[in-house]
Write an enzyme that holds these catalytic residues in place. Structure first.
Site, PDB file in Angstrom:
ATOM      1  N   HIS A 246       1.444  -0.827  -0.026  1.00 48.11           N
ATOM      2  CA  HIS A 246       0.106   0.765  -0.200  1.00 48.11           C
ATOM      3  C   HIS A 246       1.079   1.647   0.164  1.00 48.11           C
ATOM      4  CE1 HIS A 246      -3.926   2.175   1.133  1.00 48.11           C
ATOM      5  NE2 HIS A 246      -2.704   2.548   1.801  1.00 48.11           N
ATOM      6  N   GLU A 247       1.382   1.285   0.901  1.00 48.82           N
ATOM      7  CA  GLU A 247       2.543   2.293   0.617  1.00 48.82           C
ATOM      8  C   GLU A 247       3.591   2.608  -0.198  1.00 48.82           C
ATOM      9  OE1 GLU A 247       1.622   4.613   2.983  1.00 48.82           O
ATOM     10  OE2 GLU A 247       0.990   3.364   4.792  1.00 48.82           O
TER      11      GLU A 247
ATOM     12  N   GLU B  29      -4.630   7.480  -2.973  1.00 47.86           N
ATOM     13  CA  GLU B  29      -5.403   6.488  -2.415  1.00 47.86           C
ATOM     14  C   GLU B  29      -5.885   5.764  -3.781  1.00 47.86           C
ATOM     15  OE1 GLU B  29      -4.992   5.660   0.782  1.00 47.86           O
ATOM     16  OE2 GLU B  29      -4.630   7.910   1.769  1.00 47.86           O
TER      17      GLU B  29
ATOM     18  N   HIS C 147       1.517   4.454  -2.776  1.00 47.55           N
ATOM     19  CA  HIS C 147       2.318   6.065  -2.524  1.00 47.55           C
ATOM     20  C   HIS C 147       3.342   6.752  -2.494  1.00 47.55           C
ATOM     21  CE1 HIS C 147      -1.695   7.376  -0.276  1.00 47.55           C
ATOM     22  NE2 HIS C 147      -1.995   5.541   0.778  1.00 47.55           N
TER      23      HIS C 147
END
Length: 512
Positions: A261-262, A291, A265
């Site tokens: 997830h990170e 997101e 980003h």
């Protein structure tokens, strides 16, 4: 570039430097800072926030922007003016003492939240939450709104988004999700034995590092990978982006998917065109789009069967308990659906129900219809009503997210925007890259990253999100069409130096 634009860039270089310093301070607070340093850190952060506001309100800067607007500008210059005007509008609306106090309180609140969560003590955090909500209400009043003060806070996180928009999305999603959830049975519903399986932290870290290497995360040269209480991404610039994860010792997909997830980003920030370095155009255009990038990598790539097939041997090498587990079983583990307490670990079906809960509570907090003493009970009731489970602790309930301690009321709905957009990105990507699944299976991600860079990342904040924000590809095609026909060509200008387009406080942690 128009000569006055270069002067605007020169004038704002100090603002960029303050943003850079503030980002570094925020990262340090979450990763390294000794607990007792928080009081002085809060003072420093508040002083920087006020100084930044003063620089934004410099009359010469406003005059330069006004003069530049009268000229024939290229797309990048128009983006620069748009982002700066928005920042200045926000800076003019908020009193310096409010900016200062909010910066100070949130610095302290992040440390207090961490302690309160660890000790399962809501009363420890409650006074800070109460103060933050009070300050956010005041901010909303100063910023102005048409219908509800929550509109002003939503707009800070996703420009143009309002309560009616969010309620419209959720009024469709909530019954639809519940219908889907009620129909899921069989092998993909319920508990999975791997959720209870314990792992060694060193082994899990080694697995995460190998995954980041395969994904092409430039660890050491342009990025870092650390540990924090709540996973996040923060960037000092497009050449210094840092992510964290956490290790709980069991249910290894929690740490794995936090890392993925990170990475999503971070990739966004790392792939902004170098020519936009240190300008207000060098960040992602909005939190909803941001997101979408993290949720794309987490769900569309990471939970796919092709990813499991390509990554299975490394999983078995790093985690011994997976030695005899077939790929189909790992895939099932990654995609199990069940009502659960923790948002960041929620499956794709129930995830948005967690966001709806937070939206409903934030709305009540801002309009004053709920007291801080009542928030935990309201949380538990809504969790039972929406998701079907009830927390037995504050840690698993009202204290699970870092966002309120950061003053980020209005952030949560952007996760749902990101979910919707990520699905649309996958749909379009499959048309443009017909062998997408094969590439994932072979762990070949360069074309996928190049696609995202060309379509979304490299443009930074040059263009505002299309008003119909859930159709991100209208925005993408608008970007490409306008740049392709621009008299200045399709390449960004060089030599630009300026701050980000993020409202005060100046730094943003893209939290899990």
């Amino acid at each position: 570039m128009f000569p006055k634009t270069k002067e605007i860039l020169r004038k704002a270089r100090t603002i960029w430097a303050l943003d850079h310093a503030s980002s570094l301070m925020d990262w340090d607070l979450e990763v390294n800072m000794p607990v007792e340093g928080v009081q002085e850190r809060g003072i420093a952060a508040s002083e920087i926030a006020v100084l930044r506001q003063k620089l934004l309100l410099d009359e010469e800067l406003s005059s330069l922007i006004g003069n530049a607007e009268k000229e024939e500008l290229n797309d990048y210059e128009r983006g620069l003016i748009r982002v700066l005007k928005r920042e200045i509008k926000i800076a003019k609306a908020l009193p310096p003492e409010l900016v200062q106090e909010l910066a100070r309180v949130t610095q302290e609140a992040k440390v207090i939240w961490r302690e309160a969560k660890e000790k399962d003590d809501y009363n420890r955090f409650k006074p800070y939450l109460e103060r933050i909500v009070e300050l956010e209400r005041k901010a909303a009043d100063f910023l102005g709104y048409e219908k509800h003060p929550y509109d002003a806070l939503l707009d800070l996180h996703e420009e143009g988004l309002n309560t009616d928009d969010v309620q419209g999305i959720f009024s469709s999603l909530e019954p639809g999700i519940k219908k889907v959830l009620s129909n899921i049975k069989g092998e993909f519903y319920g508990e999975h034995w791997l959720e209870k399986q314990k792992y060694e932290v060193d082994a899990m870290r080694s697995l995460n590092l190998e995954l980041l290497r395969i994904l092409g995360y430039p660890l050491g040269s342009r990025s870092r990978f650390d540990v924090s209480a709540h996973p996040f991404t923060i960037h000092m610039g497009i050449r210094d982006v840092r992510i964290t994860t956490r290790y709980e010792g069991f249910d290894f997909k929690r740490s794995l998917f936090s890392t993925v997830h990170e990475f999503g980003h971070a990739l966004y920030e790392l792939q902004v065109d170098d020519a936009l370095m240190a300008t207000p155009l060098s960040k992602g255009v909005s939190l909803g789009v941001h997101e979408s990038q993290s949720r794309f990598w987490e769900n569309m790539i990471g939970r796919s069967m092709q990813f499991v097939e390509g990554f299975q041997n490394i999983l078995r090498e790093k985690l011994n308990f997976l030695k005899n587990v077939p790929a189909e079983e790992i895939y099932r583990y990654f995609n199990m659906v069940k009502p659960s307490l923790i948002r960041t670990e929620a499956d794709e079906v129930t995830y948005n129900l967690h966001i709806i809960l937070r939206f409903k509570i934030e709305f009540k907090m801002i309009d004053g219809s709920i007291k801080m003493d009542e928030v935990p009970e309201e949380w538990d009731n809504l969790m039972e009503e929406l998701v079907g489970v009830r927390p037995k602790s504050y840690r698993d309930g009202v204290l699970q997210d870092i966002h309120w301690s950061m003053g980020d009321i209005g952030y949560f709905p952007t996760y749902t925007l990101g979910n919707v957009i990520s699905a649309q990105i996958r749909r379009h990507m499959m048309k443009d890259i017909p062998n997408l699944h094969d590439k994932v299976k072979r762990m070949e991600f360069d074309e996928i990253k190049s696609y995202l860079k060309d379509k979304i990342h490299r443009w930074g904040s040059v263009y505002a999100v299309h008003p119909n924000r859930t159709f991100i590809y209208q925005y993408v095609e608008l970007c490409r069409a306008r740049l392709g026909s621009s008299r200045h060509g399709s390449e960004p200008p060089t030599g630009a130096v300026l701050p980000s387009g993020t409202p005060s406080p100046p730094t943003v942690l893209y939290s899990r």
